[in-house]
Write a protein that holds these residues in place. Structure first.
Motif, mmCIF file in Angstrom:
data_model
loop_
_atom_site.group_PDB
_atom_site.id
_atom_site.type_symbol
_atom_site.label_atom_id
_atom_site.label_comp_id
_atom_site.label_asym_id
_atom_site.label_seq_id
_atom_site.Cartn_x
_atom_site.Cartn_y
_atom_site.Cartn_z
ATOM 1 N N LEU A 288 12.750 67.730 18.961
ATOM 2 C CA LEU A 288 12.646 68.407 20.255
ATOM 3 C C LEU A 288 13.905 69.229 20.485
ATOM 4 O O LEU A 288 15.019 68.700 20.441
ATOM 5 N N GLN A 289 13.734 70.512 20.726
ATOM 6 C CA GLN A 289 14.853 71.391 21.061
ATOM 7 C C GLN A 289 14.617 71.930 22.471
ATOM 8 O O GLN A 289 13.731 72.761 22.696
ATOM 9 N N ALA A 290 15.410 71.437 23.403
ATOM 10 C CA ALA A 290 15.261 71.841 24.806
ATOM 11 C C ALA A 290 16.299 72.901 25.153
ATOM 12 O O ALA A 290 17.427 72.881 24.645
ATOM 13 N N VAL A 291 15.900 73.820 26.017
ATOM 14 C CA VAL A 291 16.805 74.873 26.491
ATOM 15 C C VAL A 291 16.714 74.937 28.018
ATOM 16 O O VAL A 291 15.884 74.270 28.641
ATOM 17 N N ALA A 292 17.549 75.753 28.590
ATOM 18 C CA ALA A 292 17.574 75.901 30.055
ATOM 19 C C ALA A 292 16.807 77.155 30.471
ATOM 20 O O ALA A 292 16.449 77.995 29.640
ATOM 21 N N ASP A 293 16.573 77.251 31.776
ATOM 22 C CA ASP A 293 15.944 78.465 32.304
ATOM 23 C C ASP A 293 16.956 79.605 32.294
ATOM 24 O O ASP A 293 18.169 79.391 32.377
ATOM 25 N N LYS A 294 16.450 80.800 32.232
ATOM 26 C CA LYS A 294 17.339 81.963 32.254
ATOM 27 C C LYS A 294 18.081 82.076 33.586
ATOM 28 O O LYS A 294 19.197 82.598 33.641
ATOM 29 N N GLU A 295 17.440 81.603 34.661
ATOM 30 C CA GLU A 295 18.063 81.712 35.976
ATOM 31 C C GLU A 295 19.174 80.688 36.185
ATOM 32 O O GLU A 295 19.971 80.797 37.128
ATOM 33 N N THR A 296 19.238 79.666 35.335
ATOM 34 C CA THR A 296 20.259 78.621 35.484
ATOM 35 C C THR A 296 21.632 79.177 35.131
ATOM 36 O O THR A 296 21.778 79.962 34.189
ATOM 37 N N LYS A 297 22.639 78.761 35.911
ATOM 38 C CA LYS A 297 23.999 79.206 35.632
ATOM 39 C C LYS A 297 24.430 78.751 34.237
ATOM 40 O O LYS A 297 24.015 77.696 33.758
ATOM 41 N N VAL A 298 25.289 79.532 33.640
ATOM 42 C CA VAL A 298 25.693 79.275 32.257
ATOM 43 C C VAL A 298 26.320 77.895 32.109
ATOM 44 O O VAL A 298 26.015 77.152 31.162
ATOM 45 N N GLY B 8 19.604 80.292 27.935
ATOM 46 C CA GLY B 8 18.442 80.507 28.781
ATOM 47 C C GLY B 8 17.272 81.043 27.976
ATOM 48 O O GLY B 8 17.440 81.855 27.066
ATOM 49 N N ASP B 9 16.067 80.557 28.318
ATOM 50 C CA ASP B 9 14.877 80.960 27.563
ATOM 51 C C ASP B 9 13.672 80.867 28.485
ATOM 52 O O ASP B 9 13.646 80.079 29.436
ATOM 53 N N ASP B 10 12.657 81.682 28.164
ATOM 54 C CA ASP B 10 11.419 81.622 28.943
ATOM 55 C C ASP B 10 10.633 80.356 28.643
ATOM 56 O O ASP B 10 9.829 79.908 29.464
ATOM 57 N N ARG B 11 10.840 79.809 27.450
ATOM 58 C CA ARG B 11 10.137 78.582 27.064
ATOM 59 C C ARG B 11 11.163 77.452 26.993
ATOM 60 O O ARG B 11 12.095 77.502 26.195
ATOM 61 N N PRO B 12 11.009 76.430 27.800
ATOM 62 C CA PRO B 12 12.051 75.396 27.914
ATOM 63 C C PRO B 12 12.093 74.390 26.769
ATOM 64 O O PRO B 12 13.074 73.669 26.626
ATOM 65 N N LEU B 13 11.037 74.333 25.939
ATOM 66 C CA LEU B 13 11.017 73.306 24.890
ATOM 67 C C LEU B 13 10.343 73.852 23.634
ATOM 68 O O LEU B 13 9.286 74.490 23.705
#
Length: 253
Positions: free
Chosen positions: A192-202, A238-243
């Motif tokens: 599982l590779q999780a990422v954050a939303d693009k709107e989330t602060k760095v 940040g990514d459009d797809r979170p997982l």
């Protein structure tokens, strides 16, 4: 007169004796000369025999020397032949070893090709199975990674989190199907590779990605997926797809 007669007789006797002695002398001289001739002939024959014997001895010595030289050459030739035979045997052994190694390498290569072909077939079948299993879920994107024989599934936010950091109830059917599929295929593993939303602060992206990865992993653990087959990672981007889910055979992450 009588004395003269006797004197003549005496002289005649002396003359006769002298004549007899002369004949004997001549006979003896003749015998001596014959013996001398025989002696000279014998000496000549002896000298000839000695010369012939010496010549034969020299010939025999030469023949013996030639025989010894020929024997030495024959022995040298035999030693050379034995050495060449040993080198030939050594080269033969080396060739046999190289041939055995080549055959072994060929067998290993053929086995590897067969295994790779089998893995490729299994990978294609697994891909078809996964696609059929998850084709009803909207928004999933599938990508084949041939190098690692992995199937990459990009999950939309609407399926899992819906803007949150934990798995939503709407995602349970998808995760149940995923856990069920992996339970049937014990030779598969999941990452599982999780990422954050693009709107989330760095500076908050890594924390958000970590919470999302742990939430999905906890849900899969509740659904009886062994922890030994589950790998997690979180990315501070940040990514459009979170997982992103990677499914691959054991030992090939």
């Amino acid at each position: 007169m009588r004395s003269s007669y006797y004197g003549c007789c005496f002289l005649l006797m002396l003359l006769l004796a002298a004549c007899g002695s002369s004949k004997k002398y001549k006979l003896l001289e003749s015998n001596r000369q014959a013996l001398q001739l025989q002696l000279d002939s014998s000496r000549s024959q002896l000298a000839q025999l000695l010369r012939e014997g010496k010549s034969k001895q020299q010939q025999q010595e030469e023949q013996l020397a030639q025989a010894v030289a020929a024997q030495k050459q024959a022995e040298k030739a035999r030693q050379n032949s034995l050495q060449q035979l040993a080198e030939t045997e050594k080269a033969k052994t080396a060739c046999e070893q190289q041939l055995a190694q080549s055959e072994k390498a060929l067998q290993m290569f053929q086995a590897q090709l067969g295994k790779e072909a089998q893995n490729k077939i299994e990978f294609i079948l697994a891909e078809e199975l996964i696609l059929n299993q998850f084709k009803t879920y909207k928004g999933l994107a599938f990508e084949r990674i041939s190098a690692s024989q992995a199937l990459k599934i990009a999950c939309p936010d609407s399926l899992l989190f819906r803007g949150k950091n934990s798995v939503q109830s709407s995602a349970l059917p998808f995760l149940e199907d995923l856990a069920s599929l992996l339970s049937e295929k014990e030779d598969w593993e999941i990452e599982l590779q999780a990422v954050a939303d693009k709107e989330t602060k760095v500076n908050a992206r890594l924390a958000q990605a970590s919470r999302r990865a742990n939430s999905v992993a906890s849900t899969l653990r509740i659904l009886k997926l062994p922890l030994s087959r589950l790998y997690l990672s979180a990315w501070a981007k940040g990514d459009d797809r979170p997982l992103y889910i990677y499914i691959y055979p054991k030992g090939k992450p």
